[in-house]
Motif scaffolding. Sequence first.
Motif, PDB file in Angstrom:
ATOM      1  N   MET A   1       0.843  -1.199   0.000  1.00 48.79           N
ATOM      2  CA  MET A   1       0.000   0.000   0.000  1.00 48.79           C
ATOM      3  C   MET A   1       0.879   1.250   0.000  1.00 48.79           C
ATOM      4  SD  MET A   1      -2.900   1.190   2.785  1.00 48.79           S
ATOM      5  CE  MET A   1      -3.680  -0.421   2.767  1.00 48.79           C
ATOM      6  N   ALA A   2       0.558   2.213  -0.817  1.00 48.61           N
ATOM      7  CA  ALA A   2       1.326   3.448  -0.889  1.00 48.61           C
ATOM      8  C   ALA A   2       1.193   4.226   0.415  1.00 48.61           C
ATOM      9  CB  ALA A   2       0.833   4.299  -2.063  1.00 48.61           C
ATOM     10  N   TRP A   3       2.248   4.957   0.749  1.00 50.01           N
ATOM     11  CA  TRP A   3       2.234   5.681   2.022  1.00 50.01           C
ATOM     12  C   TRP A   3       1.108   6.715   2.068  1.00 50.01           C
ATOM     13  CZ3 TRP A   3       2.709  10.913   2.540  1.00 50.01           C
ATOM     14  CH2 TRP A   3       3.273  11.637   1.489  1.00 50.01           C
ATOM     15  N   GLN A   4       0.773   7.292   0.906  1.00 48.66           N
ATOM     16  CA  GLN A   4      -0.312   8.285   0.885  1.00 48.66           C
ATOM     17  C   GLN A   4      -1.645   7.646   1.282  1.00 48.66           C
ATOM     18  OE1 GLN A   4       1.879   7.691  -1.583  1.00 48.66           O
ATOM     19  NE2 GLN A   4       2.524   9.597  -2.593  1.00 48.66           N
ATOM     20  N   GLN A   5      -1.870   6.408   0.842  1.00 48.19           N
ATOM     21  CA  GLN A   5      -3.107   5.717   1.195  1.00 48.19           C
ATOM     22  C   GLN A   5      -3.113   5.351   2.681  1.00 48.19           C
ATOM     23  OE1 GLN A   5      -4.016   2.323  -1.258  1.00 48.19           O
ATOM     24  NE2 GLN A   5      -5.841   1.779  -0.062  1.00 48.19           N
ATOM     25  N   ALA A 395      11.773   3.984   4.256  1.00 50.23           N
ATOM     26  CA  ALA A 395      11.828   3.350   2.945  1.00 50.23           C
ATOM     27  C   ALA A 395      10.817   2.217   2.805  1.00 50.23           C
ATOM     28  CB  ALA A 395      13.229   2.819   2.681  1.00 50.23           C
ATOM     29  N   ALA A 396      10.435   1.596   3.900  1.00 50.77           N
ATOM     30  CA  ALA A 396       9.524   0.453   3.838  1.00 50.77           C
ATOM     31  C   ALA A 396       8.186   0.814   3.212  1.00 50.77           C
ATOM     32  CB  ALA A 396       9.315  -0.126   5.237  1.00 50.77           C
ATOM     33  N   SER A 397       7.753   2.079   3.331  1.00 45.35           N
ATOM     34  CA  SER A 397       6.502   2.502   2.692  1.00 45.35           C
ATOM     35  C   SER A 397       6.749   3.456   1.533  1.00 45.35           C
ATOM     36  CB  SER A 397       5.603   3.204   3.712  1.00 45.35           C
ATOM     37  OG  SER A 397       6.173   4.439   4.108  1.00 45.35           O
TER      38      SER A 397
END
Length: 559
Positions: A1-5, A395-397
């Motif tokens: 899942m993207a960090w923005q989501q 970095a993980a997200s």
Amino acid sequence: MAWQQIAAERRAHRDASVAALATLSPPITVPSLPDEKDLPRHVYRIGRDALTDREREITELGPTRLVEALAKRVYTSVEVTRAFLKRAAIALKLTNCATELLPSLAIERAESLDAHLASTGKPLGPLHGLPISIKEHIGLKSHDLNAGFCAWVGTIAERDAAILKPLYDAGAVFYVRTTQPQTLMQLETSSNLFGETVCPFNRDLSSGGSSGGEGALGGMRGSCLGVGTDIGGSIRSPAANNGLYGLRPTSYRLPMGGQSATMLGAEHIVPVVGPLSTHLPGLSLFMSTVLASQPWLIDPMLVPIPWRDDESHFPLNAVTGRMKKVKIGVMRCDGVVMPHPPVTRAIDEVVGKLREYPEEFEIVQWEENEAAEAWDIISALYFVDGGEQERSAMAASGEPALPLSEWILTQPKVPKPPGHTIDALWRITGQRDAFRERFLARWLKSGIDVLLCPVGPGVAPRLGTAKYWGYTALWNLLDYPAAVFPVGVVGEQDWGSWTHKDPLSDTDRENIKLWDPECYIGAPVGLQLVGRRFDDEKVLEALNIIQGRIGLPFADATA
């Protein structure tokens, strides 16, 4: 899942926790407030005006007076909890200070406390019915524990953090969790999850960090006692920025288990947990309650020292009837950065008032000339792995490193990944110990009881500019207890020309550029009182004596 989501989902969860107030019986109605773009700089009064007289009365009491009123049944625990939930929701909308409200959990707890008092006639403990706010990375069982990293969202606390159990057993009600910055290593509170937390007395300014959510919430009087943490100023910066009291205790006095952060287990610079409060007695109430539980019987790392407030460090002389003088060292500048005019004015005003009582206070000047070395040492010990855990967590997200995260990770003495060699770490740790020995010798030679100094190079800074930690991190390096107290606000008296024109350092040159009195109008001014290691009780006693003479100058600023 993207960090923005991920961030969008956490914000939606927070909004849902506020909306849940309307589902309580009876519902808590949060009044309509202006849109963020329409808010003025100073929002404290907007939040206060949105409350009933009774709600203002409850939420503006200090912790000690509130628990007394609860024990006497002046208020019920449910009534108090509902008032603080409402004020916290308002504070969230105006300053962005919380990650979630806990309405169901808090009301259920409050109801059980009211039932206990009704059936036994006695409060459960010294915190019976007192709402206490919690910085998010301090674990609360079954709740998210992300520590400000997008990738860590979804990590669920398996148990309450060790600091929470004695508070809960004493009758506390946990009702809100507060914001912290990405990396937990900023003197402001900004994250990709929740954005920026701002000062309620001037929204152009930072609430401080890393316990900045606690700071803004307390400043809005949405909390009268909260739990923060500190490794470089993270309790004291938010306390000063928001007109609060805050204590950075000596390490290994209070339990640290059950918290979420990178570099857990590091022993070179040890973080501490401690209180922020709207009133000075709240600091002692917090410390005495936790230490009365003898936490060292659970955590073997803790030093078995109870809270020693039964005997005065400044006793009355049986013959003269006079109190032992409080000898106060005064550090106006650390030799690296000259504080802005409101800070130096505040020091001069406090010292001037104390000089009116020569039989009670002895004032001596403290000339500091090792602060630059202190920063070199502590910044080299903050990230002994070169910041790899911090960067891996981001970095993980794929979330970007925010500017102040990048700034601290790239300080000149921070090693490049993979970090210090063992030999280098031993060498720098030896420098730390030698620094501590020299400083202690200077302190003992001076004969001072406590030291008065700035909390930072200015008042609450403009967002993105909190880049000098020297006035707080020095005491983390030394592991000295330090208490922050409010002494006023920035006003027209600070608008005169500033005579400091010759920079002491490159950092000082940048701090001079930041001074513009109109930018800081209305911002609280706080100072710091410091004691030797394990002199936590002495610091608070001295502060209580000092405050008895200088009064409560911040009280009118919040009205």
